[in-house]
Motif scaffolding. Structure first.
Motif, mmCIF file in Angstrom:
data_model
loop_
_atom_site.group_PDB
_atom_site.id
_atom_site.type_symbol
_atom_site.label_atom_id
_atom_site.label_comp_id
_atom_site.label_asym_id
_atom_site.label_seq_id
_atom_site.Cartn_x
_atom_site.Cartn_y
_atom_site.Cartn_z
ATOM 1 N N MET A 1 -1.292 -7.654 -2.474
ATOM 2 C CA MET A 1 -2.347 -7.278 -3.413
ATOM 3 C C MET A 1 -2.128 -5.831 -3.889
ATOM 4 S SD MET A 1 -6.489 -7.193 -2.794
ATOM 5 C CE MET A 1 -6.538 -8.970 -2.530
ATOM 6 N N THR A 2 -2.271 -5.621 -5.176
ATOM 7 C CA THR A 2 -2.128 -4.268 -5.709
ATOM 8 C C THR A 2 -3.338 -3.419 -5.335
ATOM 9 O OG1 THR A 2 -3.145 -4.917 -7.803
ATOM 10 C CG2 THR A 2 -0.750 -5.105 -7.646
ATOM 11 N N ASP A 3 -3.177 -2.127 -5.451
ATOM 12 C CA ASP A 3 -4.234 -1.177 -5.121
ATOM 13 C C ASP A 3 -4.591 -0.404 -6.389
ATOM 14 O OD1 ASP A 3 -6.013 0.461 -3.865
ATOM 15 O OD2 ASP A 3 -4.499 1.741 -2.925
ATOM 16 N N PRO A 4 -5.488 -0.971 -7.226
ATOM 17 C CA PRO A 4 -5.744 -0.345 -8.530
ATOM 18 C C PRO A 4 -6.516 0.953 -8.401
ATOM 19 C CG PRO A 4 -7.256 -2.154 -8.176
ATOM 20 C CD PRO A 4 -6.284 -2.188 -7.032
ATOM 21 N N VAL A 5 -6.263 1.845 -9.337
ATOM 22 C CA VAL A 5 -7.045 3.071 -9.490
ATOM 23 C C VAL A 5 -7.872 2.910 -10.760
ATOM 24 C CG1 VAL A 5 -6.956 5.553 -9.866
ATOM 25 C CG2 VAL A 5 -5.321 4.468 -8.302
ATOM 26 N N PHE A 6 -9.182 2.974 -10.630
ATOM 27 C CA PHE A 6 -10.043 2.647 -11.757
ATOM 28 C C PHE A 6 -10.266 3.814 -12.710
ATOM 29 C CE2 PHE A 6 -11.183 -0.490 -8.511
ATOM 30 C CZ PHE A 6 -10.979 -1.657 -9.237
ATOM 31 N N PHE A 7 -10.086 5.024 -12.237
ATOM 32 C CA PHE A 7 -10.258 6.190 -13.096
ATOM 33 C C PHE A 7 -9.051 7.104 -12.963
ATOM 34 C CE2 PHE A 7 -14.646 4.953 -12.046
ATOM 35 C CZ PHE A 7 -15.147 4.762 -13.329
ATOM 36 N N ARG A 8 -8.524 7.512 -14.091
ATOM 37 C CA ARG A 8 -7.419 8.469 -14.137
ATOM 38 C C ARG A 8 -7.781 9.584 -15.100
ATOM 39 N NH1 ARG A 8 -2.928 6.342 -11.703
ATOM 40 N NH2 ARG A 8 -2.866 4.079 -11.438
ATOM 41 N N PRO A 9 -7.311 10.805 -14.838
ATOM 42 C CA PRO A 9 -7.608 11.897 -15.781
ATOM 43 C C PRO A 9 -7.005 11.608 -17.146
ATOM 44 C CG PRO A 9 -5.991 12.578 -14.123
ATOM 45 C CD PRO A 9 -6.500 11.245 -13.693
ATOM 46 N N VAL A 10 -7.772 11.913 -18.177
ATOM 47 C CA VAL A 10 -7.300 11.625 -19.532
ATOM 48 C C VAL A 10 -6.362 12.700 -20.050
ATOM 49 C CG1 VAL A 10 -9.336 10.272 -20.107
ATOM 50 C CG2 VAL A 10 -9.322 12.727 -20.594
ATOM 51 N N ARG A 11 -6.346 13.861 -19.389
ATOM 52 C CA ARG A 11 -5.511 14.968 -19.844
ATOM 53 C C ARG A 11 -5.459 16.032 -18.753
ATOM 54 N NH1 ARG A 11 -8.620 19.467 -21.828
ATOM 55 N NH2 ARG A 11 -10.854 19.032 -21.855
ATOM 56 N N GLY A 12 -4.508 16.936 -18.868
ATOM 57 C CA GLY A 12 -4.550 18.145 -18.069
ATOM 58 C C GLY A 12 -5.491 19.146 -18.704
ATOM 59 N N ILE A 13 -5.854 20.161 -17.947
ATOM 60 C CA ILE A 13 -6.787 21.153 -18.455
ATOM 61 C C ILE A 13 -6.281 22.543 -18.055
ATOM 62 C CG2 ILE A 13 -8.243 20.815 -16.395
ATOM 63 C CD1 ILE A 13 -10.649 21.512 -18.141
ATOM 64 N N ALA A 14 -6.161 23.425 -19.033
ATOM 65 C CA ALA A 14 -5.625 24.762 -18.783
ATOM 66 C C ALA A 14 -6.608 25.600 -17.972
ATOM 67 C CB ALA A 14 -5.305 25.459 -20.099
ATOM 68 N N LEU A 15 -6.061 26.511 -17.196
ATOM 69 C CA LEU A 15 -6.882 27.369 -16.347
ATOM 70 C C LEU A 15 -7.916 28.145 -17.165
ATOM 71 C CD1 LEU A 15 -7.361 28.426 -13.478
ATOM 72 C CD2 LEU A 15 -5.674 30.219 -13.948
ATOM 73 N N GLN A 16 -7.541 28.563 -18.367
ATOM 74 C CA GLN A 16 -8.491 29.316 -19.182
ATOM 75 C C GLN A 16 -9.694 28.456 -19.572
ATOM 76 O OE1 GLN A 16 -6.182 30.687 -22.473
ATOM 77 N NE2 GLN A 16 -5.815 28.652 -23.330
ATOM 78 N N GLU A 17 -9.476 27.145 -19.760
ATOM 79 C CA GLU A 17 -10.598 26.258 -20.058
ATOM 80 C C GLU A 17 -11.453 26.037 -18.816
ATOM 81 O OE1 GLU A 17 -11.564 21.773 -21.823
ATOM 82 O OE2 GLU A 17 -9.491 22.535 -21.840
ATOM 83 N N VAL A 18 -10.799 25.901 -17.661
ATOM 84 C CA VAL A 18 -11.540 25.783 -16.409
ATOM 85 C C VAL A 18 -12.418 27.013 -16.209
ATOM 86 C CG1 VAL A 18 -11.358 25.660 -13.898
ATOM 87 C CG2 VAL A 18 -9.793 24.323 -15.329
ATOM 88 N N ALA A 19 -11.836 28.191 -16.428
ATOM 89 C CA ALA A 19 -12.578 29.433 -16.251
ATOM 90 C C ALA A 19 -13.767 29.514 -17.203
ATOM 91 C CB ALA A 19 -11.650 30.620 -16.451
ATOM 92 N N ALA A 20 -13.574 29.054 -18.435
ATOM 93 C CA ALA A 20 -14.673 29.068 -19.399
ATOM 94 C C ALA A 20 -15.791 28.122 -18.973
ATOM 95 C CB ALA A 20 -14.150 28.682 -20.787
#
Length: 346
Positions: A1-20
């Motif tokens: 049986m496979t082990d599905p992952v139901f949610f995956r990140p849609v994109r990376g996010i730059a540190l400057q956006e995280v900081a904001a």
């Protein structure tokens, strides 16, 4: 049986956006374009992951973490391991929520379980219903006569939207929901199994119990979220109301004529009896019972498993059965404990 992952990140996010998002300064010498690719707990995070910490019991994990970026309160910043970038912010948990929403927008609310766009095959929409362009109606959903569903809203499989119901824009109605005699604002989230707008429990008691027709509505304002299998009865002669931004957990019962204010938090298995009023910014813990016709004042907090049988002043913290000011409750508990201990030692 496979082990599905139901949610995956849609994109990376730059540190400057995280900081904001966090309202945090980037430490000197750190590249603001550095990418965060995912989130993970402190103990399992890697160099491309972001984690957070705001609880003293996780100090050991904070020092040992391999997370690339850690959102952390100032009092714990010195404990962050040398290999991690510490973003010091006022509320790490809230900042983490913002980053998580940016990485996983699909996890913010239930979407179409069928992957539908527009009106899916097998949906039943009355000819007199009005569905704005951009709404999604999943298979098996029923939309009654005169009902309206706004742009960007999703009506899940087998859910029923009764005649004349209004559902605003960008709402999410999960599968297996019934909504009748109700008006919903924008961005409302309704989780599976919720029932809105059914009869309130009203009878003229006597040798035989005469049913009182419930002729009011349910009004749910913008940005309300209602958890799975919660029930919201329609009003008897006036409306049951839930104010904007209020968040209601699973398995909550809200009776007829109840008025809940703005930005309240109501935890699982709470029961609110008819005609009670819960003012703005109230927090009610799990398994609390609120009797009918009482008023819980703005900004109050009610401890879990309490029984509210009288008005609660604004800004109060109450607990116990019957609920009373928490300091009084704690004194009574301490006195009873002392009395019991004395009796055991006789």
């Amino acid at each position: 049986m496979t082990d599905p992952v139901f949610f995956r990140p849609v994109r990376g996010i730059a540190l400057q956006e995280v900081a904001a998002l966090a309202g945090a300064p980037i430490p000197e010498g750190i590249d603001p374009s550095r990418m965060v690719l995912d989130v993970a707990p402190l103990e399992s995070a890697g160099p491309d992951d972001l984690s957070y910490m705001d609880n003293a019991r996780y100090v050991a994990q904070l020092g040992a973490t391999r997370a690339g970026v850690v959102l952390v309160a100032e009092r714990y910043a010195a404990r962050v391991g040398a290999g991690s970038v510490a973003l010091v912010c006022k509320d790490p948990h809230r900042a983490y929520a913002g980053v998580l929403a940016a990485l996983y927008p699909e996890a913010m609310r239930p979407g179409s379980f069928f992957g539908a766009s527009g009106l899916a095959p097998g949906a039943f929409v009355h000819p007199e219903a009005r569905i704005e362009q951009g709404a999604i109606i999943d298979p098996g959903a029923v939309i009654g006569a005169g009902a309206e569903v706004g742009r960007g809203s999703v009506i899940g499989a087998t859910s029923v939207v009764g005649p004349g119901v209004r559902i605003g824009r960008d709402c999410s109605v999960a599968p297996g929901v019934v909504i009748q005699h109700a008006l919903l604002g924008n961005r409302v989230i309704i989780h599976p199994g919720v029932r809105v707008g059914q009869d309130g429990f009203g009878f003229a008691m006597g040798a035989s119990h005469l049913k009182l027709p419930q002729i009011g509505r349910v009004i749910i304002q913008d940005d309300v979220e209602i958890g799975a299998n919660t029930t919201v009865d329609r009003g008897a002669t006036r409306d049951t109301m839930i104010g904007e931004g209020t968040k209601i957990d699973n398995l909550v019962q809200i009776a007829h004529n109840v008025v809940i204010g703005r930005h309240c938090v109501i935890v699982s298995q709470v029961g609110i009896a008819g005609s009670a009023t819960i003012e703005d910014y109230v927090v009610i813990g799990g398994q609390v019972g609120v009797i009918g016709h009482v008023r819980v004042g703005a900004g109050s907090q009610i401890a879990a498993t309490s029984n509210v049988n009288s008005d609660v002043p604004p800004g109060s913290i109450w607990g116990g059965t019957p609920a009373r000011p928490v300091k009084e409750w704690f004194r009574e508990i301490a006195a009873l404990k002392k009395l019991a201990s004395r009796d055991r030692n006789k």
